[in-house]
Design an enzyme around this catalytic site. Sequence first.
Site, PDB file in Angstrom:
ATOM      1  CG  HIS A  97      -2.556  -0.780   0.170  1.00 57.54           C
ATOM      2  ND1 HIS A  97      -3.171   0.266  -0.180  1.00 57.54           N
ATOM      3  CD2 HIS A  97      -2.695  -1.918   1.395  1.00 57.54           C
ATOM      4  CE1 HIS A  97      -4.061  -1.490   0.122  1.00 57.54           C
ATOM      5  NE2 HIS A  97      -3.937  -1.940   1.153  1.00 57.54           N
ATOM      6  CG  ASP A 102      -2.945   1.478   4.299  1.00 59.18           C
ATOM      7  OD1 ASP A 102      -3.232   2.503   3.617  1.00 59.18           O
ATOM      8  OD2 ASP A 102      -2.258   1.340   4.816  1.00 59.18           O
ATOM      9  CG  HIS A 242      14.163  -1.280 -20.640  1.00 61.92           C
ATOM     10  ND1 HIS A 242      15.257  -2.252 -19.657  1.00 61.92           N
ATOM     11  CD2 HIS A 242      12.724  -1.204 -20.858  1.00 61.92           C
ATOM     12  CE1 HIS A 242      13.176  -2.047 -18.693  1.00 61.92           C
ATOM     13  NE2 HIS A 242      12.713  -1.593 -18.751  1.00 61.92           N
ATOM     14  CE1 TYR A 297      -8.566   5.041 -14.367  1.00 63.98           C
ATOM     15  CE2 TYR A 297      -7.030   6.280 -13.365  1.00 63.98           C
ATOM     16  CZ  TYR A 297      -7.495   5.366 -14.303  1.00 63.98           C
ATOM     17  OH  TYR A 297      -6.977   4.120 -13.101  1.00 63.98           O
ATOM     18  CD  GLU A 369      -0.752   3.991  11.817  1.00 60.21           C
ATOM     19  OE1 GLU A 369      -0.795   3.032  11.458  1.00 60.21           O
ATOM     20  OE2 GLU A 369      -0.120   4.320  13.444  1.00 60.21           O
TER      21      GLU A 369
END
Length: 392
Positions: A97, A102, A242, A297, A369
């Site tokens: 995440h 989350d 690449h 989008y 948090e």
Amino acid sequence: MTILDKANEMQDQLVEWRRDFHMHPELGFEERRTSRLVAESLRAMGIEIEVGVAGTGVVARIGEGRPAVGIRADMDALPINEANDVPYKSQTPGLMHACGHDAHTSMLLGVAKLLTDLPDRPAGEIRLLFQPSEEKWRQEDGHSGGSLMVEEKALDGLDAVIACHVSSGQPVGEVRVCDGMSMAAPDSFEAKIIGEGTHGASPNFGLDPIWLAAQVINALQAIRSRRRDPTERSVVSIGTIHAGIAENVIPNEVVMTGTIRTFEQEAREEIHRLVEEAFALARHFGGDYELSVSTGYPPLWNDPGVAALIRTVGAELLGEDMAGEGEPIMAGEDFAYMARKAPGAMLRLGAQLDERNRPHHSPIFDIHEGCLPVGVGVMAESALRLLRQHGG
């Protein structure tokens, strides 16, 4: 108690949810465990739910009738190996995440708990949209989780829709909401530049595709700086190159991928054309190319009325210095599909963990948090005010 006080009381539960989701990341349209835990948590709250929406999405309804306001959270993770040494580190190698989904899922569960327990909720429906697959769309039909939820009528009848996205570089708990264009249309390209391989000691016996690629790269970089209005908000970036397998061998081809970001349709179409022109230089010098440009989008347009309401709520709950208008950014968001279906806006929530730069989509991404109850309080209060506003 204010609604933010109620949200703050949920801090431990919010952290528990967030860390559980963080430790068990799942890619887009594969969020089976996440979806199951969301559904179980909502059922335990006594909330009516619908599962299997857009594959692995969950839709929950609190209240009924009109007006109706939606709140969206995305659930998917990214194919990144986490580099953080934390107790809640991803337990799935190769998945992480790394964009905060989350946290979004946890906050929407918190909104559900808070509003279900609220005794004086206004009449109408608050619809909780747990969305799969924001980070990618299906190749077979071009659908992301957001566009598929719209197609499956999960947003039908909504008078407004809101969402929250954490921001790892923004002070914890700060709320920013743009008016109008907020996030860009993210298109991508894949290309092959074709030359003729030969020995590295004899480049004149072939046609060096790496040299051809150098001409193309210069032309691509000049699109924004020399071919378009310098005040325009757009960008063309090369993500991968690449070529070759040995230091003394000139290869046959170079494979490149990149991204195109724009806000306006005219700029979008013109830059697509200019990208084609840049790769056509390979033919001018005797080589060839193959190019595929994929349209992503739409840009995210925040309804000014909804955005202003969220800013007002943020200022009242957090203080004037912690809420205000944000700046548009060039990242993409498939919430744009939902904001086209109903008047909508996405708030950016400050979640800076420490002084270290922890960009989104990086192996060291993480959040503070302490932002979780702030997001719950602001979204819940904004949804309630939108109900009152549309209920007359």
